[in-house]
Design an enzyme around this catalytic site. Structure first.
Site, mmCIF file in Angstrom:
data_model
loop_
_atom_site.group_PDB
_atom_site.id
_atom_site.type_symbol
_atom_site.label_atom_id
_atom_site.label_comp_id
_atom_site.label_asym_id
_atom_site.label_seq_id
_atom_site.Cartn_x
_atom_site.Cartn_y
_atom_site.Cartn_z
ATOM 1 N N LYS A 52 -17.827 -1.379 5.493
ATOM 2 C CA LYS A 52 -18.193 -2.422 4.536
ATOM 3 C C LYS A 52 -19.711 -2.469 4.330
ATOM 4 O O LYS A 52 -20.183 -2.716 3.222
ATOM 5 C CB LYS A 52 -17.665 -3.770 5.033
ATOM 6 C CG LYS A 52 -17.617 -4.798 3.922
ATOM 7 C CD LYS A 52 -16.798 -6.013 4.301
ATOM 8 C CE LYS A 52 -16.809 -7.036 3.184
ATOM 9 N NZ LYS A 52 -16.037 -8.236 3.538
ATOM 10 N N GLU A 90 0.822 -1.213 0.000
ATOM 11 C CA GLU A 90 0.000 0.000 0.000
ATOM 12 C C GLU A 90 0.859 1.269 0.000
ATOM 13 O O GLU A 90 0.455 2.301 -0.536
ATOM 14 C CB GLU A 90 -0.955 0.019 1.190
ATOM 15 C CG GLU A 90 -2.075 -1.010 1.111
ATOM 16 C CD GLU A 90 -1.681 -2.384 1.636
ATOM 17 O OE1 GLU A 90 -0.495 -2.586 1.977
ATOM 18 O OE2 GLU A 90 -2.572 -3.262 1.702
ATOM 19 N N PHE A 113 -11.472 -7.909 13.387
ATOM 20 C CA PHE A 113 -10.352 -8.288 12.519
ATOM 21 C C PHE A 113 -10.059 -7.160 11.516
ATOM 22 O O PHE A 113 -10.952 -6.686 10.824
ATOM 23 C CB PHE A 113 -10.700 -9.581 11.765
ATOM 24 C CG PHE A 113 -9.620 -9.997 10.796
ATOM 25 C CD1 PHE A 113 -8.361 -10.385 11.252
ATOM 26 C CD2 PHE A 113 -9.847 -9.969 9.432
ATOM 27 C CE1 PHE A 113 -7.365 -10.745 10.362
ATOM 28 C CE2 PHE A 113 -8.849 -10.340 8.535
ATOM 29 C CZ PHE A 113 -7.602 -10.724 9.002
ATOM 30 N N GLN A 114 -8.819 -6.754 11.471
ATOM 31 C CA GLN A 114 -8.331 -5.684 10.589
ATOM 32 C C GLN A 114 -9.063 -4.365 10.799
ATOM 33 O O GLN A 114 -9.275 -3.597 9.861
ATOM 34 C CB GLN A 114 -8.375 -6.119 9.115
ATOM 35 C CG GLN A 114 -7.390 -7.245 8.829
ATOM 36 C CD GLN A 114 -7.090 -7.464 7.358
ATOM 37 O OE1 GLN A 114 -7.948 -7.237 6.505
ATOM 38 N NE2 GLN A 114 -5.882 -7.913 7.064
ATOM 39 N N MET A 116 24.050 9.421 2.824
ATOM 40 C CA MET A 116 23.930 10.715 3.487
ATOM 41 C C MET A 116 24.189 10.594 4.989
ATOM 42 O O MET A 116 24.834 11.456 5.592
ATOM 43 C CB MET A 116 22.541 11.327 3.225
ATOM 44 C CG MET A 116 22.429 12.775 3.642
ATOM 45 S SD MET A 116 23.642 13.842 2.832
ATOM 46 C CE MET A 116 22.727 14.445 1.434
#
Lengths: 564, 167
Positions: free
Chosen positions: A166, A54, A116-117, A479
């Site tokens: 959802k 993502e 969940f999630q 760097m």
């Protein structure tokens, strides 16, 4: 009678179509599956790019937005999908990149149950988004998306997050898309005041050594022509910030270089010698100003800026002109005197010569054995088109590429400026390329950064986006190593990398790949890459312990810029 | 460091208070007191925040809060630019109710707003210094509980949010 209602998931897609969204960068998952299912029927209207993470999706959307000037769209599922967007959200916020991020959320009866999630992504992203909202009803989806696009693209652009439960995705509702044209509490374009223009013109007209600093505000405001007209009339020297690069062609006779910690010598040093400093669409970032207490104290500052919160935030100004510079610049141009500043401009050119002999020649035309990053960029300049886009990651290569890449046209600079996000460039280059397939997109990346999002080579493979990836490999987090060398007694604590065979990795992703270790092969390799039709991976093994100069060490004044 | 009253007019949007306070948190400015309520304009809410900080800091905070999409307008005032009050409630055991307490209540223009079997509740409206002074005196009366509200404030300068909304 036929039910005209459609599912919320389809409303999401039809709303995006209404906003002329042509690409979604995303990753499916349980809580966003109804939207993905609806998307299946709209493949002829919206292309979906399946990234491998993502974070890749949001950086790709950023690259797309920066090159196209449109709103970038990314999509993810709930929980880890949504939290993986957070880095990109913060990046887009600080670099003013317009994004609409759509995340799935668990069904509303499950909210707050640690389902969940489930994560509170609205809470997570609140400080980093320009605006965010959770939608729990299908009927609220289209208005939220309309408002989101309006907020993301208008005024000072930024990221918006729309979290959709959802059950809202599955619920039936009428679809009626009404674009958002205004919000009572939100005034994105302050009206430019004549009094401020007059005051600014007075200060500029009285100046002996005026100096313009320009930033990304010129690009965001589509004010490149207006800005050039102002410079042409006044003859004032102008230097750019990292994200302002490309707003003015480097061929312009008054262009004097780049500002900041690793910018050019003259533009930094002479900041403390001008009598009037005209800042256009830039925010006086600490990487530009160095020590604020010793920054341009002798100068009257005139600040042209869209965002009121930027005025007097870091540098107190004598005159501020609030508003879109596309509007304010022509008003100012009308009131300023025509002029030239040859002697003042010559002061820049003189110091430019000093930088050339002390740094630039050594970087671009090295005589030592090891390859320099600068000479790679020199060859890219030789073979690139004027409108080629440079996408860079974060670190030494970023500063070197920025310093030496010849910016000729606008929207050719894509990098993570404010947040400094390693791993940004590979997915951002993909998005930049898909925004305009006719342009060359060169992604310059270090061996540290590429390994943060290296899986996006898979997305490049799948889309066949003809991105040219140039890996400058010094087997170091360069760097950080440079800072360790200069400020931590060469204690190279965990900055050396044992790297994989990058060529094998690129080839495994079906990319044409070449590795260069000798100077004599560099020119041909770059030339071959730039004319190659598909994606290309060029690894250049560069000097292990090269440094980027000039440099203004942290906490130092712009006039303490070091050449070595 | 001075005391300032930040007065924000906002849309009634979920999470707005959170968004506003985040700006203070990020800049490390502690909120001394906060009240939120409806305003006289339909759908416009007002949040009043008291802070002790520098003028530069409060100015930046006000500008940053105005960047929040659902904030309509934000102002800040010094103490002499606002008329403000706070309400304080003091819970005292009934056994402490004697002529001495009655005198104190009168002296401070406070009043008993509830008398229960075991305690009374005294209410006083005023500035923090006044309610604090009463609190100190009431310590001698075995005070059981004390609660004080944030500021409720209106600005002295004429014309604020209405002008902005109508522009």
């Amino acid at each position: 009678m036929k039910d005209s209602r459609i599912r919320g998931a389809e409303i999401v897609i039809k709303s995006l179509v209404s906003e002329n969204c042509d690409y979604i960068f995303g990753y499916p998952g349980g809580a966003i599956m109804p939207v993905y299912d609806a998307l299946y029927d709209y493949a002829d209207q919206i292309k979906h790019v399946l990234t491998r993470h993502e974070q890749g999706a949001i950086h790709a959307a950023q690259g797309y937005a920066r090159v196209s000037g449109k709103v970038g769209v990314c999509m993810a599922t709930s929980g880890p999908g949504a939290t993986n967007l957070i880095t990109g959200i913060a990046d887009a916020q600080i670099d003013s990149t317009p994004l609409v991020c759509i995340t799935g959320q668990v069904a509303s009866p499950l909210l707050g149950t640690d389902a969940f999630q489930e994560t509170d992504v609205v809470g997570f992203s609140m400080p980093g988004t320009k605006w965010n909202i959770q939608v729990r009803k299908a009927a609220d989806i289209a208005p939220a998306i309309a408002k989101g696009f309006h907020i993301a693209r208008s005024g000072r652009p930024g990221p918006v997050l729309i979290d959709i439960t959802k059950d809202a995705q599955n619920e039936l509702s009428e679809f009626n898309y009404v674009p958002c044209l205004g919000i009572r509490s939100y005034r994105p374009y302050p009206i430019v005041k004549d009094s401020e223009i007059t005051a600014a013109a007075e200060v500029i007209n009285a100046a002996k050594k005026p100096y313009v600093l320009f930033g990304q505000g010129v690009v965001i405001g589509n004010a490149e022509e207006e800005f050039k007209a102002f410079l042409d009339k006044t003859g004032i020297p102008a230097a750019c910030t990292l994200l302002g690069s490309g707003a003015l062609s480097e061929d312009h006779p008054q262009y004097v270089g780049k500002l900041g910690m690793h910018g050019n010598y003259a533009p930094n040093l002479l900041t403390n010698q001008c009598d009037v400093l005209i800042a256009v669409g830039m925010r006086f970032d600490d990487r530009v100003t160095g020590d604020l207490k010793r920054y341009a104290k002798q100068a009257k500052v005139v600040h042209l800026e869209l965002d009121n919160a930027e005025i007097d935030k870091n540098v107190k100004c004598a005159v501020s002109v609030l508003g879109n510079c596309k509007e304010s610049l022509p008003m100012l141009t009308e009131k300023v005197n025509e002029g030239t500043h040859d002697e003042w401009l010559a002061a820049f050119r003189k110091l430019e010569e000093k930088e050339k002999s002390a740094v630039v020649s050594l970087d671009l035309l090295p005589t030592k054995i090891g390859l320099t990053m600068g000479e790679v960029i020199r060859y890219i300049n030789d073979y690139k088109k004027d409108d080629a886009v440079l996408v860079t990651d974060v670190g030494q290569h970023q500063m070197i590429a920025w310093r030496y890449f010849k910016y000729k046209t606008t929207r050719t600079q894509v990098t993570s400026g404010g947040l400094g996000t390693m791993g940004f460039s590979l997915p951002a280059a993909l998005g930049a390329q898909l925004a305009d397939l006719s342009r060359q997109v060169v992604c310059v990346v270090g061996d540290g950064g590429i390994q943060m999002t290296i899986q996006e080579l898979g997305t490049i493979m799948q889309t066949k986006a003809p991105v040219k990836v140039v890996l400058l490999n010094n087997d170091f987090l360069g760097m950080v190593r440079q800072w360790q060398q200069l400020f931590f007694d060469k204690r190279y604590s965990f900055t050396e990398l044992d790297n994989p065979d990058f060529i094998k990795i690129a080839e495994a992703y079906n990319m044409k790949a070449t590795k260069v270790t000798e100077r004599e092969n560099l020119s041909d390799a770059v030339a071959e890459m730039m004319i190659h039709e598909g994606p290309y991976f060029l690894e250049v093994v560069v000097e292990k312990e090269d440094n980027v100069f000039p440099m203004i060490p942290t906490g130092c004044s712009v006039e303490e810029v070091r050449l070595s | 460091m001075n005391r300032y009253t930040v007065s924000l007019f906002t849309e009634n949007f979920i999470g707005i208070l959170n968004r506003v306070t985040l700006i203070f948190t990020r800049r490390g400015v502690n909120i001394d007191a906060l009240t939120a309520s409806e305003s006289k304009e339909d759908g416009v809410h007002r949040i009043t925040i008291e802070v002790t900080t520098t003028e530069d800091q409060v100015l930046q905070i006000v500008k940053q809060t105005e960047k929040i999409i659902d904030v309509i307008k934000s102002f800040y005032y010094k103490d002499d630019e606002v008329v403000y009050q706070e309400i304080a409630l003091y819970k005292i055991p009934i056994s402490s109710l004697d002529p001495g307490l009655e005198k104190v209540i009168r002296q401070y223009n406070a009043r008993i707003i509830s008398a229960e079997k075991e305690f009374v509740v005294i209410e006083m409206t005023g500035h923090k210094e006044d309610t604090k002074a009463l609190l100190e005196i009431l310590q001698d009366f075995n005070i059981l509980e004390f609660a004080r509200s944030g500021r409720v404030a209106v600005a002295k300068p004429m014309g604020t949010i209405e002008q902005y909304l109508n522009n």
